[in-house]
Design a protein around this motif. Structure first.
Motif, PDB file in Angstrom:
ATOM      1  N   MET A   1     -36.600  45.288  11.830  1.00  0.00           N
ATOM      2  CA  MET A   1     -35.822  44.242  11.933  1.00  0.00           C
ATOM      3  C   MET A   1     -34.634  44.391  11.113  1.00  0.00           C
ATOM      4  SD  MET A   1     -37.459  40.579  13.169  1.00  0.00           S
ATOM      5  CE  MET A   1     -39.369  40.756  12.800  1.00  0.00           C
ATOM      6  N   LYS A   2     -33.612  43.984  11.441  1.00  0.00           N
ATOM      7  CA  LYS A   2     -32.074  44.005  10.856  1.00  0.00           C
ATOM      8  C   LYS A   2     -31.966  42.478  10.197  1.00  0.00           C
ATOM      9  CE  LYS A   2     -30.408  47.145  14.108  1.00  0.00           C
ATOM     10  NZ  LYS A   2     -29.410  47.586  15.029  1.00  0.00           N
ATOM     11  N   GLU A   3     -31.139  42.581   9.305  1.00  0.00           N
ATOM     12  CA  GLU A   3     -30.595  41.035   8.759  1.00  0.00           C
ATOM     13  C   GLU A   3     -29.392  40.816   9.258  1.00  0.00           C
ATOM     14  OE1 GLU A   3     -31.492  41.373   4.443  1.00  0.00           O
ATOM     15  OE2 GLU A   3     -33.647  40.990   4.599  1.00  0.00           O
ATOM     16  N   PHE A   4     -29.269  39.541   9.415  1.00  0.00           N
ATOM     17  CA  PHE A   4     -27.980  38.878   9.944  1.00  0.00           C
ATOM     18  C   PHE A   4     -27.639  37.804   9.017  1.00  0.00           C
ATOM     19  CE2 PHE A   4     -29.805  41.199  13.232  1.00  0.00           C
ATOM     20  CZ  PHE A   4     -28.609  41.980  14.052  1.00  0.00           C
ATOM     21  N   LEU A   5     -26.294  37.682   8.649  1.00  0.00           N
ATOM     22  CA  LEU A   5     -25.843  36.468   7.800  1.00  0.00           C
ATOM     23  C   LEU A   5     -25.286  35.402   8.984  1.00  0.00           C
ATOM     24  CD1 LEU A   5     -25.284  35.398   5.286  1.00  0.00           C
ATOM     25  CD2 LEU A   5     -22.892  36.379   5.468  1.00  0.00           C
ATOM     26  N   LEU A   6     -25.812  34.210   8.943  1.00  0.00           N
ATOM     27  CA  LEU A   6     -25.221  33.077   9.860  1.00  0.00           C
ATOM     28  C   LEU A   6     -24.007  32.538   8.840  1.00  0.00           C
ATOM     29  CD1 LEU A   6     -28.326  31.974  11.625  1.00  0.00           C
ATOM     30  CD2 LEU A   6     -26.795  33.955  12.133  1.00  0.00           C
ATOM     31  N   ILE A   7     -22.914  32.357   9.078  1.00  0.00           N
ATOM     32  CA  ILE A   7     -21.860  31.604   8.342  1.00  0.00           C
ATOM     33  C   ILE A   7     -21.565  30.365   9.115  1.00  0.00           C
ATOM     34  CG2 ILE A   7     -19.638  31.940   7.267  1.00  0.00           C
ATOM     35  CD1 ILE A   7     -19.921  34.774   7.481  1.00  0.00           C
ATOM     36  N   ASN A  40     -41.707  32.150  12.077  1.00  0.00           N
ATOM     37  CA  ASN A  40     -41.789  33.256  12.615  1.00  0.00           C
ATOM     38  C   ASN A  40     -41.641  34.535  11.766  1.00  0.00           C
ATOM     39  OD1 ASN A  40     -42.639  32.179  15.100  1.00  0.00           O
ATOM     40  ND2 ASN A  40     -40.373  31.301  15.386  1.00  0.00           N
ATOM     41  N   GLY A  41     -41.301  34.416  10.481  1.00  0.00           N
ATOM     42  CA  GLY A  41     -40.844  35.558   9.639  1.00  0.00           C
ATOM     43  C   GLY A  41     -39.384  36.049   9.866  1.00  0.00           C
ATOM     44  N   ARG A  42     -38.495  35.121  10.173  1.00  0.00           N
ATOM     45  CA  ARG A  42     -37.121  35.291  10.566  1.00  0.00           C
ATOM     46  C   ARG A  42     -36.160  34.814   9.372  1.00  0.00           C
ATOM     47  NH1 ARG A  42     -37.309  38.356  14.385  1.00  0.00           N
ATOM     48  NH2 ARG A  42     -38.546  37.893  16.541  1.00  0.00           N
ATOM     49  N   LEU A  43     -36.622  33.886   8.736  1.00  0.00           N
ATOM     50  CA  LEU A  43     -35.718  33.253   7.619  1.00  0.00           C
ATOM     51  C   LEU A  43     -36.053  33.996   6.453  1.00  0.00           C
ATOM     52  CD1 LEU A  43     -33.948  30.892   6.718  1.00  0.00           C
ATOM     53  CD2 LEU A  43     -35.576  29.724   6.005  1.00  0.00           C
ATOM     54  N   VAL A  44     -34.921  34.791   5.700  1.00  0.00           N
ATOM     55  CA  VAL A  44     -34.730  35.345   4.501  1.00  0.00           C
ATOM     56  C   VAL A  44     -34.205  34.308   3.573  1.00  0.00           C
ATOM     57  CG1 VAL A  44     -33.840  37.128   3.233  1.00  0.00           C
ATOM     58  CG2 VAL A  44     -34.386  37.499   5.619  1.00  0.00           C
ATOM     59  N   LYS A  82     -33.803  37.429  10.024  1.00  0.00           N
ATOM     60  CA  LYS A  82     -34.005  38.644  10.664  1.00  0.00           C
ATOM     61  C   LYS A  82     -34.226  38.664  12.162  1.00  0.00           C
ATOM     62  CE  LYS A  82     -37.130  40.228   6.636  1.00  0.00           C
ATOM     63  NZ  LYS A  82     -38.339  40.620   6.189  1.00  0.00           N
ATOM     64  N   ALA A  83     -33.693  39.690  12.773  1.00  0.00           N
ATOM     65  CA  ALA A  83     -33.662  39.877  14.270  1.00  0.00           C
ATOM     66  C   ALA A  83     -33.542  41.184  14.570  1.00  0.00           C
ATOM     67  CB  ALA A  83     -32.521  38.782  14.711  1.00  0.00           C
ATOM     68  N   ASP A  84     -34.185  41.180  16.204  1.00  0.00           N
ATOM     69  CA  ASP A  84     -33.828  42.776  16.594  1.00  0.00           C
ATOM     70  C   ASP A  84     -32.551  43.379  16.643  1.00  0.00           C
ATOM     71  OD1 ASP A  84     -36.883  42.633  16.526  1.00  0.00           O
ATOM     72  OD2 ASP A  84     -36.900  41.523  18.355  1.00  0.00           O
ATOM     73  N   SER A  85     -31.559  42.507  17.058  1.00  0.00           N
ATOM     74  CA  SER A  85     -30.353  42.931  17.567  1.00  0.00           C
ATOM     75  C   SER A  85     -29.169  41.962  17.338  1.00  0.00           C
ATOM     76  CB  SER A  85     -30.385  43.183  18.749  1.00  0.00           C
ATOM     77  OG  SER A  85     -30.365  42.022  19.667  1.00  0.00           O
ATOM     78  N   LEU A  86     -28.028  42.018  17.369  1.00  0.00           N
ATOM     79  CA  LEU A  86     -27.056  41.161  17.316  1.00  0.00           C
ATOM     80  C   LEU A  86     -26.964  40.150  18.456  1.00  0.00           C
ATOM     81  CD1 LEU A  86     -24.345  39.844  15.955  1.00  0.00           C
ATOM     82  CD2 LEU A  86     -22.830  41.709  17.583  1.00  0.00           C
TER      83      LEU A  86
END
Length: 113
Positions: A1-7, A40-44, A82-86
């Protein structure tokens, strides 16, 4: 999984007009949403930001006592997920409670080093 920043930007003007009860309900929505991401293991990680800040320009030689932004553009916080894609991260972001206060959410993939 990739990491993404939500601003997360904006919402300051609308939040000022809310009652303490409305603010409490809004905070519960944040806790539920972020709790679900964590389960869901998505929050870093993530935090709200204070309104005060400093902006450095001119190669760091000029310091201004606030961020350069209108209220609707002011960054109020961030989440690292964390998510699979943009596209997947964008779908996750559609449930952001900030939209209740007319915020915007910018989704950016973290570049590997």
């Amino acid at each position: 999984m990739k990491e993404f920043l939500l601003i997360i930007r904006g919402g300051h003007d609308e939040s000022e007009d809310r009652s303490p009860e409305e603010m409490q309900k809004h905070m519960q929505h944040w806790q539920q949403w972020m709790g679900g991401l964590a389960e869901n293991g998505r929050l870093v990680g993530g935090q709200p930001l204070m309104n005060e800040g400093k902006t450095l320009t001119e190669r760091g030689s000029k310091v201004t006592d606030r961020p350069f932004a209108e209220g609707k553009e002011l960054v109020g916080g961030y989440l690292l997920i964390k998510a699979d894609s943009l596209d997947h991260a964008t779908d996750i972001s559609k449930d952001c409670p900030g939209f209740e206060y007319n915020c915007s959410v910018e989704v950016r993939e973290i570049s590997p080093m």
